[in-house]
Write an enzyme that holds these catalytic residues in place. Sequence first.
Site, PDB file in Angstrom:
ATOM      1  N   ALA A   1      -3.476  -2.263   2.469  1.00 37.51           N
ATOM      2  CA  ALA A   1      -4.287  -1.530   3.441  1.00 37.51           C
ATOM      3  C   ALA A   1      -5.643  -1.196   2.843  1.00 37.51           C
ATOM      4  O   ALA A   1      -5.806  -1.126   1.620  1.00 37.51           O
ATOM      5  CB  ALA A   1      -3.571  -0.242   3.860  1.00 37.51           C
ATOM      6  N   ASP A   2      -6.594  -0.987   3.725  1.00 39.36           N
ATOM      7  CA  ASP A   2      -7.904  -0.490   3.320  1.00 39.36           C
ATOM      8  C   ASP A   2      -8.449   0.382   4.442  1.00 39.36           C
ATOM      9  O   ASP A   2      -8.248   0.077   5.621  1.00 39.36           O
ATOM     10  CB  ASP A   2      -8.883  -1.627   3.026  1.00 39.36           C
ATOM     11  CG  ASP A   2     -10.139  -1.093   2.369  1.00 39.36           C
ATOM     12  OD1 ASP A   2     -10.059  -0.713   1.184  1.00 39.36           O
ATOM     13  OD2 ASP A   2     -11.183  -1.014   3.043  1.00 39.36           O
ATOM     14  N   THR A   3      -9.115   1.453   4.056  1.00 40.92           N
ATOM     15  CA  THR A   3      -9.662   2.402   5.025  1.00 40.92           C
ATOM     16  C   THR A   3     -11.153   2.570   4.795  1.00 40.92           C
ATOM     17  O   THR A   3     -11.600   2.675   3.651  1.00 40.92           O
ATOM     18  CB  THR A   3      -8.963   3.771   4.886  1.00 40.92           C
ATOM     19  OG1 THR A   3      -7.559   3.604   5.099  1.00 40.92           O
ATOM     20  CG2 THR A   3      -9.503   4.777   5.894  1.00 40.92           C
TER      21      THR A   3
ATOM     22  N   THR B   1      -8.541   1.801   9.553  1.00 38.79           N
ATOM     23  CA  THR B   1      -7.677   1.257   8.507  1.00 38.79           C
ATOM     24  C   THR B   1      -7.180  -0.110   8.937  1.00 38.79           C
ATOM     25  O   THR B   1      -6.691  -0.275  10.053  1.00 38.79           O
ATOM     26  CB  THR B   1      -6.476   2.184   8.230  1.00 38.79           C
ATOM     27  OG1 THR B   1      -6.966   3.473   7.846  1.00 38.79           O
ATOM     28  CG2 THR B   1      -5.593   1.632   7.118  1.00 38.79           C
ATOM     29  N   GLY B   2      -7.327  -1.065   8.044  1.00 43.19           N
ATOM     30  CA  GLY B   2      -6.742  -2.388   8.226  1.00 43.19           C
ATOM     31  C   GLY B   2      -5.485  -2.469   7.387  1.00 43.19           C
ATOM     32  O   GLY B   2      -5.474  -2.017   6.238  1.00 43.19           O
TER      33      GLY B   2
END
EC number: 3.6.1.9
Length: 193
Positions: A76-78, A112-113
């Site tokens: 994840a990344d935000t 978020t991805g």
Amino acid sequence: MLANLDRYKIVLASNSPRRKELMTGLGVDYVVKTLPDVDESYPDTLQGEEIPLFIAREKAAAYQSMIGPEELLITADTIVWHEGKALGKPVGRQDAIEMLRSLSGKSHQVITGVCLTTREWQKCFAAVTDVRFAILDEDEIAYYVDHYQPMDKAGSYGVQEWIGFVGVESISGSYFNVMGLPIQKLYRELKQL
């Protein structure tokens, strides 16, 4: 719940204590694996949710050779998306102060991805939450930056910390997304596997 995941060993690829807390709250057995220095840069042509989705895919790609046959990797990344640009993690105290000044009295989006990856397939999705900050004065901003840990957070703030208590006027969307992982949406995606 989520008995369909019994065939997988769930791997959370994150150093984030907030993501670990949220995964634990979901009640799913998982292990944490992290790699040092995963590149989080992205093409400057990307906009909004394209950015964290790109980085989540890049994180998954960095782990690809390490994924075991029964493993389900979660990356994840935000980012904070504000006035047409991405605010990532600050590079220092002054950067954190400037980010919080820019958010003061305004609305922004936390995006978020998330990627779910096995050896055979990958499914990625994004979650968007609208957040509105009250007007923060210089003393409040400095207090937060000096007494909490904004350096490891997109946009220089943690909604679950003091600044969230005194500065966040409203949230539309997932609160947990603002913490760094849209856990309700992740649950729904995992349930469909």
